[in-house]
Design a protein around this motif. Sequence first.
Motif, short mmCIF file in Angstrom:
data_model
loop_
_atom_site.label_atom_id
_atom_site.label_comp_id
_atom_site.label_asym_id
_atom_site.label_seq_id
_atom_site.Cartn_x
_atom_site.Cartn_y
_atom_site.Cartn_z
N GLU A 133 0.85 -1.17 0.01
CA GLU A 133 0.02 -0.03 -0.03
C GLU A 133 0.86 1.26 -0.07
N ARG A 134 0.42 2.32 -0.55
CA ARG A 134 1.15 3.68 -0.27
C ARG A 134 0.67 4.27 0.64
N PHE A 135 1.47 5.15 1.22
CA PHE A 135 1.54 5.64 2.62
C PHE A 135 0.27 6.96 2.53
N VAL A 136 -0.79 6.52 2.03
CA VAL A 136 -1.95 7.65 1.79
C VAL A 136 -2.98 7.22 2.27
N PRO A 137 -4.14 8.29 2.82
CA PRO A 137 -5.35 7.60 3.38
C PRO A 137 -6.40 6.84 2.57
N ARG A 154 6.13 3.30 0.68
CA ARG A 154 5.08 2.15 0.77
C ARG A 154 5.26 1.45 2.13
N LEU A 155 4.16 0.56 2.15
CA LEU A 155 4.24 -0.30 3.15
C LEU A 155 3.96 -1.45 2.47
N TYR A 210 -2.49 0.94 5.42
CA TYR A 210 -2.35 2.26 5.82
C TYR A 210 -2.88 2.44 7.30
N GLN A 211 -2.28 3.11 8.22
CA GLN A 211 -2.46 3.48 9.31
C GLN A 211 -2.26 4.82 9.59
N ALA A 212 -3.21 5.61 10.26
CA ALA A 212 -3.00 7.15 10.34
C ALA A 212 -1.85 7.03 11.64
N THR A 242 8.65 -0.95 5.54
CA THR A 242 8.60 0.38 4.61
C THR A 242 9.46 0.06 3.34
N MET A 243 9.10 0.71 2.45
CA MET A 243 9.95 0.88 1.09
C MET A 243 9.85 2.17 0.62
N GLU A 244 10.91 2.83 0.34
CA GLU A 244 11.05 3.95 -0.81
C GLU A 244 11.72 3.81 -2.04
N ALA A 245 11.36 4.32 -3.04
CA ALA A 245 12.03 4.06 -4.46
C ALA A 245 11.78 5.11 -5.22
N ASP A 246 12.75 5.61 -6.11
CA ASP A 246 12.36 6.65 -7.27
C ASP A 246 11.23 6.49 -8.01
N GLY A 247 10.77 5.49 -8.25
CA GLY A 247 9.61 5.29 -9.15
C GLY A 247 8.31 4.92 -8.24
N ALA A 248 8.58 4.84 -6.97
CA ALA A 248 7.34 4.39 -6.14
C ALA A 248 6.33 5.73 -5.90
N GLY A 249 6.83 6.88 -5.92
CA GLY A 249 5.74 7.86 -5.63
C GLY A 249 6.02 8.12 -4.05
N GLU A 250 4.87 7.70 -3.62
CA GLU A 250 4.65 7.87 -2.04
C GLU A 250 5.68 6.76 -1.38
#
Length: 232
Positions: free
Chosen positions: A70-74, A174-175, A103-105, A164-172
């Motif tokens: 999931e993206r880290f967005v509501p 991630r979980l 996603y969790q707030a 967690t995951m972050e990458a150039d092509g991922a946008g937000e």
Amino acid sequence: MAATMHAFANGAELARNLADKVAASLSAAIDTRGAATLAVSGGSTPKLFFQELSARDLDWSKVTVTLVDERFVPADNPRSNHLLVADNLLQNKAKAANLLPLYQAAGSVEDAAKLATRETASIGNPFDVAILGMGGDGHTASFFPDGSNLKVALDPMTPRGIITMEADGAGEPRLTFTFSSLQDAKLLVLHIEGESKKDVLTKAESAGDEAEMPIRAILRRAASPVEIYWAP
């Protein structure tokens, strides 16, 4: 572990056949232990499959659905996988299913991952069904080639749960569930569509580094046989 390819003439035929297979697997789990678990991927590819599955006749009140990533967005964000599942799968007969979101707030994506791991621990292991997609760069779930936590995500000794995951092509940020959480699902499906994706899959099946094409980890090291559902 060898993968089995199921090829179909088009996306509609694939969606019907995959819905039949998944519904049968979920029903068998319910008959055996009174509950079933389903982890699904996001993106545009599974929409038609979700709609087909939502109409299948089974005891959806005993099915728990979650997301492989999931993206880290509501949940109401248009880019949310949660929203995709709510709008396309949790409809018709499947409205009765229980959705456990990733996603969790929380103040940070790291805190959200800890909360999501705690919330999804009740699902139990392994998943009855886990359905993965694949990107044009060979990523699956949020295992991106340049992902910040890729080594940890693919390590079979990393505990089950969400990281967690972050990458150039991922946008937000991630979980994503770890490899150890997904690789032994009783039914493990790779759902891909398009000739270009088939070419990517062919490359992934050849020799090469898992960090270059993380889908290789699933194809090579999954404890369960991988069922590939493909349509042009």
